[in-house]
Design a protein around this motif. Structure first.
Motif, PDB file in Angstrom:
ATOM      1  N   LEU A 136       1.186  -1.471   0.132  1.00 12.15           N
ATOM      2  CA  LEU A 136       0.452   0.166  -0.064  1.00 12.15           C
ATOM      3  C   LEU A 136       0.969   1.080   0.267  1.00 12.15           C
ATOM      4  N   LEU A 137       0.349   2.667  -0.336  1.00 13.69           N
ATOM      5  CA  LEU A 137       0.624   3.362  -0.800  1.00 13.69           C
ATOM      6  C   LEU A 137       0.763   4.652   1.353  1.00 13.69           C
ATOM      7  N   THR A 138       2.110   4.459   1.617  1.00 11.71           N
ATOM      8  CA  THR A 138       2.211   5.479   2.773  1.00 11.71           C
ATOM      9  C   THR A 138       1.809   6.776   2.678  1.00 11.71           C
ATOM     10  N   ARG A 139       2.422   7.398   3.772  1.00  9.71           N
ATOM     11  CA  ARG A 139       2.105   8.947   4.148  1.00  9.71           C
ATOM     12  C   ARG A 139       3.815   9.946   3.505  1.00  9.71           C
ATOM     13  N   ASP A 140       4.780   8.631   3.275  1.00 10.43           N
ATOM     14  CA  ASP A 140       5.990   9.716   2.674  1.00 10.43           C
ATOM     15  C   ASP A 140       6.242   9.203   1.639  1.00 10.43           C
ATOM     16  N   GLY A 158     -12.044   0.315  -2.134  1.00 12.37           N
ATOM     17  CA  GLY A 158     -13.464   1.022  -1.673  1.00 12.37           C
ATOM     18  C   GLY A 158     -13.255   0.826   0.646  1.00 12.37           C
ATOM     19  N   HIS A 159     -13.266   0.381   0.640  1.00 12.30           N
ATOM     20  CA  HIS A 159     -12.797   0.053   2.712  1.00 12.30           C
ATOM     21  C   HIS A 159     -11.769   0.709   2.565  1.00 12.30           C
ATOM     22  N   LEU A 160     -10.858   1.357   2.280  1.00 14.18           N
ATOM     23  CA  LEU A 160      -9.062   2.139   2.300  1.00 14.18           C
ATOM     24  C   LEU A 160      -8.931   3.012   1.358  1.00 14.18           C
ATOM     25  N   GLY A 161      -8.073   3.877   2.182  1.00 17.13           N
ATOM     26  CA  GLY A 161      -6.988   5.176   1.179  1.00 17.13           C
ATOM     27  C   GLY A 161      -5.752   5.269   1.591  1.00 17.13           C
ATOM     28  N   SER A 162      -4.897   6.010   1.371  1.00 16.95           N
ATOM     29  CA  SER A 162      -3.924   6.728   2.109  1.00 16.95           C
ATOM     30  C   SER A 162      -3.855   7.925   1.676  1.00 16.95           C
ATOM     31  N   VAL A 163      -3.328   9.028   2.419  1.00 11.55           N
ATOM     32  CA  VAL A 163      -2.910  10.256   2.944  1.00 11.55           C
ATOM     33  C   VAL A 163      -1.908  10.292   2.827  1.00 11.55           C
ATOM     34  N   ASN A 164      -1.379  11.533   2.475  1.00 14.33           N
ATOM     35  CA  ASN A 164       0.127  12.333   2.608  1.00 14.33           C
ATOM     36  C   ASN A 164       0.220  13.020   4.073  1.00 14.33           C
TER      37      ASN A 164
END
Length: 279
Positions: A136-140, A158-164
């Motif tokens: 998965l994508l990370t904040r970094d 649709g049940h998760l996501g990644s943010v900076n």
């Protein structure tokens, strides 16, 4: 053309010399059909139908082409397929073209370069199981795209996501913020800091914030989705987990003539409970 700019669709027409799958109990294949006032009047052979044509009716010679009833989307989230009009499609093959995280991040950078500072940049369709890195994508990762924009990338589930980092700050997700009921703010096992990955009820508020569109952007999304659905012959669509704002927007779009297909909306559970309670 209608006032909204959509092509006008005649409700009176005759189709002849085709293969019409009636889908009746006998699986009858007819050659021709008469439609008046948006209602099928009769089907039959081309000879039979030709005798019933009224003066001035539009007649289309199908030249052997096949006609099917409109398709019904049994489970969907209209106008989700139109997000590409305002966001970044980061789907992997066979849906999209993204295969690596660097490729995904570059697509987000290009979007950020044309987005006003401080405004959300979002991607959709990320699938860690199909990316070469299998993660998965990370904040970094997303901080490397921009620290001037909150960035959100939704998972294909649709049940998760990644943010900076700015996205976490914008949503007031701090190191000591407790997990919401039914959700998880994923954290680094050593530092305890949020990794940027959000699950379920921790993810949904960010998803809504990143996609809180202006009316102009909403029209772009809806118009793109309509083109997508009608291209494949879908005449009835579903919009699940609708918020009140989305229901209001879709209703307005329908009244404006922007949505020429049947649309069934399903309120999200929270809204449904308020309706049942009479709020």
């Amino acid at each position: 053309m209608t006032e909204s700019g959509q092509p006008s669709i005649s409700t009176d027409r005759v189709l002849i010399n085709g293969k019409l799958l009636t889908m009746d109990t006998e699986n009858t294949v007819a050659e021709a059909i008469i439609i008046r006032n948006g209602t099928i009047v009769t089907v039959g052979s081309t000879d039979e139908i030709t005798k019933q044509i009224n003066e001035g009716e539009t007649v289309t010679d199908l030249q052997g082409k096949t006609v099917l009833p409109g398709f019904i989307d049994a489970h969907g989230h209209f106008p989700g397929s139109g997000l590409e009009a305002v966001g970044v499609d980061v789907n992997c093959p066979p849906i999209g073209t993204v295969t690596t995280i660097p490729q995904l991040l570059e697509a987000l950078k290009q979007k950020a370069a044309t987005t006003e500072k401080g405004a959300w940049v979002f991607g959709f369709g990320m699938d860690d199981t199909l990316l070469e890195e299998k993660r998965l994508l990370t904040r970094d990762d997303l901080d490397s795209v921009s620290t001037d924009h909150p960035i959100y990338v939704g998972h294909i589930s649709g049940h998760l996501g990644s943010v900076n980092s700015l996205g976490l700050e914008t949503m007031d997700y701090k190191p000591d913020t407790p997990d919401p009921e039914g959700g998880v703010i994923c954290r680094d096992p050593e530092s305890g800091l949020p990794t940027g990955v959000l699950e379920e009820e921790a993810n949904f508020p960010v998803h809504r914030a990143a996609m809180d569109f202006t009316p102009e952007k909403m029209i772009q999304v809806v118009t793109s989705a309509v083109a997508d659905y009608t291209k494949y012959g879908v005449t009835t669509a579903q919009s699940g987990l609708c918020t009140q704002d989305l229901i209001d927007g879709l209703s307005g779009g329908s009244q404006m003539g922007l949505i020429p297909i049947r649309l069934i909306t399903w309120p999200d559970p929270e809204l449904s409970s308020r309706i049942i309670d009479g709020d």
